[in-house]
Design an enzyme around this catalytic site. Structure first.
Site, PDB file in Angstrom:
ATOM      1  N   GLN A 130       0.777  -1.212  -0.096  1.00 25.05           N
ATOM      2  CA  GLN A 130       0.120  -0.003  -0.042  1.00 25.05           C
ATOM      3  C   GLN A 130       0.780   1.358  -0.167  1.00 25.05           C
ATOM      4  O   GLN A 130       2.203   1.138   0.096  1.00 25.05           O
ATOM      5  CB  GLN A 130      -0.879  -0.153   1.301  1.00 25.05           C
ATOM      6  N   ASP A 191      -9.405   1.393  -3.864  1.00 25.62           N
ATOM      7  CA  ASP A 191      -9.616   0.289  -4.271  1.00 25.62           C
ATOM      8  C   ASP A 191     -10.698   0.315  -5.627  1.00 25.62           C
ATOM      9  O   ASP A 191     -10.098  -0.287  -6.642  1.00 25.62           O
ATOM     10  CB  ASP A 191     -10.405  -0.733  -3.377  1.00 25.62           C
ATOM     11  N   GLU A 426     -16.458   5.011   8.646  1.00 27.09           N
ATOM     12  CA  GLU A 426     -15.007   4.571   7.607  1.00 27.09           C
ATOM     13  C   GLU A 426     -15.117   5.680   6.384  1.00 27.09           C
ATOM     14  O   GLU A 426     -14.084   6.263   5.965  1.00 27.09           O
ATOM     15  CB  GLU A 426     -15.385   3.100   6.805  1.00 27.09           C
TER      16      GLU A 426
END
Length: 455
Positions: A130, A191, A426
Site C-alpha cells: 500500500q 480500491d 469509515e
C-alpha cells in the site's frame, strides 16, 4: 450537513468558544475510545467488523493519532507492521491475525498463499503493498512525543523504511521513468476509484474463482456501497496473476495485466524521502541521499503524471502508456510534497477549489473522492464519490505545507464536522455527511485526533 457550520450561541463569542471547546473534548473522547476498542494486543484493527487484521497504511495513519494519546502504542503499531516486512523490502498490505479462524476474511492467508514466495516473512501476509506513508508517520510520531525512546524507535525503523523505499523505487520501477508501479488497485488504497476503470477493463474477470469464495465485506456493509462483484472478480484475477509468479517483480511488464503509476503512491514515495532526511538528521545518518531522491521523485511525477491541460496529476496506464482521464482526489495528493513547484501548486489549488472538489475557506460539503461534476459520480459507492478522512487529511497537510492556512482551516473544519455529525465512520456521504461503511473506523479516529491538535 453543512460541513462549515459550528456551534455556539449567536452573537456570543464566549458561548461559541465554550461550545467549540466542548465539541472538541467530545470528539477527542470519541476518537480515543474508538482506538482503544480496536486495539489488538500489538496493533490496531481498522474495524472489528469489516477489517479484523492489520492493514499497512491504516497502521501508519493510526500511529499518527496514537502519538497524541498513546505514543508507546504508536511505536508498537509500526514495529508490529514492519516485523512482517519481506526480505525484498516490501511491506505487505495485510498482516493476518493467526488467532482468527480460517475463512474469517476474504481473501485470507490461504488465498494469498504468500508463504511459498521467496523472502516471505514467518507471519502470514498478503503479497502486495500500500502507499508508503510510514516514514512521514514515524516522523510525526516522534515530533509529537519526542524522547530518548522515540529516537531509539526511529533508529530501529530507519533501515526498514529505507528498504521499503528501495523496493518501491527499484523493483517496482516497471516503466523505467523513476516512479513505482502498482500491480493491483488495492495497492493504491483507493480500491475501486474511477481512476482504475480503464486499466481494469483489460483484466479478465475470474468469476469461476469468485464462485468458490464468499465475500465478507457485503455481510457488514450495503452491497450498493461496495465494489461490484465484477470488480471483485477482476481483483481476484490480479491476485492470481501475481501469485502465479510467486509475487516476483521481474518480468512484470510481460506477464501482468495491470500496471499503473499512481499519483498518491508516488507522492507518498517522495514525501517519505523528505521524512527520511529528517529522521536521518536525528539519528546521525546522512540526509543528503534522501533529499536527492525526493527531488528526483518529484520531477518524475511532473514528467510522467502531470497533465498541463487539466492542471492536475493523473495515473499512467503502463499498458497503453497513456494518462487515465478521470479526475480524482488522487491528483490532489502531490500537494504533500514540499518541493512541488509553484506552477503545479497553483494549478492543484485551482482544481481543488473548482466545483469538482469544492475546497474553500468555508466548505458547504466535504471533499469528495471523485469529481462531483462527472456523470458517473456515485455518492454512496466506496471511492467513487464518498468523502474519506485520510485523503482529506493528506490534502490538509499539503495545504499547511504550501502556506494556505485559510483553505486548510476550511478543510479541517469540514473533517471535524463530519465526525461530529456522524461519528468515526469509515467514509461519508459527500453531500449529506451521513456515515457510511464501518461505524467505528480507526484511521478516522486517529486522524481526527491529529486535526484536533492543530486547532
Amino acid at each position: 450537513m453543512r460541513a462549515g457550520t459550528s456551534g455556539g450561541a449567536p452573537g456570543s463569542r464566549h458561548g461559541a468558544g465554550r461550545a467549540g471547546a466542548e465539541r472538541h473534548a467530545a470528539l477527542r473522547r470519541l476518537a480515543v475510545s474508538t482506538l482503544d476498542a480496536n486495539w489488538e494486543h500489538d496493533h490496531t484493527v481498522p474495524s472489528r467488523t469489516l477489517y479484523p487484521h492489520q492493514w499497512s497504511w491504516d497502521s501508519a495513519f493510526i500511529a499518527v493519532g496514537l502519538a497524541h494519546v498513546r505514543p508507546d502504542r504508536a511505536w508498537r503499531e509500526l514495529d508490529t507492521l514492519f516485523a512482517a516486512q519481506w526480505a525484498d523490502g516490501r511491506v505487505p498490505h495485510i498482516v493476518f491475525n493467526p488467532a482468527l479462524r480460517a475463512g474469517a476474511y476474504f481473501p485470507g492467508p490461504e488465498f494469498w498463499d504468500a508463504a511459498r514466495a521467496d523472502g516471505a516473512p514467518a507471519a502470514a501476509t498478503s503479497g502486495i503493498v500500500q502507499p508508503p506513508v510510514h516514514a512521514p508517520a514515524a516522523w510525526l510520531v516522534h515530533r509529537r512525543a519526542p524522547s530518548a525512546a522515540s529516537v531509539a524507535a526511529l533508529r530501529r525503523l530507519y533501515p526498514r523504511l529505507v528498504a521499503q523505499q528501495r523496493y518501491l523505487s527499484g523493483r517496482r520501477d516497471v516503466g523505467g521513468g523513476g516512479l513505482a508501479a502498482i500491480v493491483h488497485p488495492w495497492e493504491s488504497g483507493l480500491d475501486n476509484s474511477p481512476a482504475w476503470d480503464a486499466p481494469m477493463a483489460a483484466v479478465p474477470a475470474d468469476e469461476a474463482v469468485m464462485r468458490a469464495y464468499r465475500r465478507h465485506d457485503t455481510a457488514h456493509a450495503d452491497a450498493a456501497h461496495r465494489p461490484t462483484d465484477l470488480d471483485y472478480a477482476r481483483y481476484v484475477a490480479l491476485v492470481r496473476s501475481y501469485r502465479t509468479g510467486r509475487y516476483r517483480d521481474d518480468g512484470l511488464a510481460g506477464r501482468h495485466p495491470f500496471l499503473v503509476e499512481c499519483p498518491l503512491v508516488n507522492a507518498a514515495l517522495g514525501a517519505a524521502e523528505h521524512a527520511l532526511a529528517r529522521i536521518a538528521t536525528v539519528i546521525g545518518a546522512d540526509p543528503g541521499p534522501h533529499r536527492a531522491r525526493a527531488a528526483r521523485t518529484t520531477q518524475a511525477l511532473i514528467d510522467r503524471l502531470w497533465d498541463p491541460a487539466t492542471g492536475t496529476f493523473h495515473p499512467r496506464d503502463l499498458r497503453t502508456d497513456r494518462l487515465v482521464p478521470a479526475r480524482t482526489v488522487l491528483g490532489l495528493i502531490p500537494l504533500i510534497l514540499p518541493d512541488l513547484p509553484d506552477r503545479q501548486v497553483r494549478a492543484l489549488l485551482a482544481e481543488a477549489c473548482s466545483p469538482r472538489f469544492g475546497l474553500a475557506a468555508r466548505m458547504d460539503r466535504p471533499l469528495p473522492s471523485y469529481d462531483r461534476t462527472a456523470p458517473d459520480f456515485e455518492p454512496l459507492r466506496y471511492w467513487r464519490g464518498p468523502s474519506w478522512l485520510n485523503t482529506g487529511w493528506l490534502v490538509w497537510r499539503g495545504l499547511l505545507g504550501h502556506g494556505r492556512p485559510d483553505l486548510a482551516a476550511g478543510l479541517r473544519e469540514s473533517m471535524l464536522a463530519l465526525v461530529a455529525g456522524a461519528g468515526c465512520h469509515e467514509y461519508f456521504h459527500p453531500d449529506t455527511g451521513a456515515g457510511l461503511g464501518s461505524p467505528a473506523f480507526s484511521w478516522t479516529a486517529a486522524l481526527l485526533l491529529d486535526a484536533l491538535a492543530e486547532g
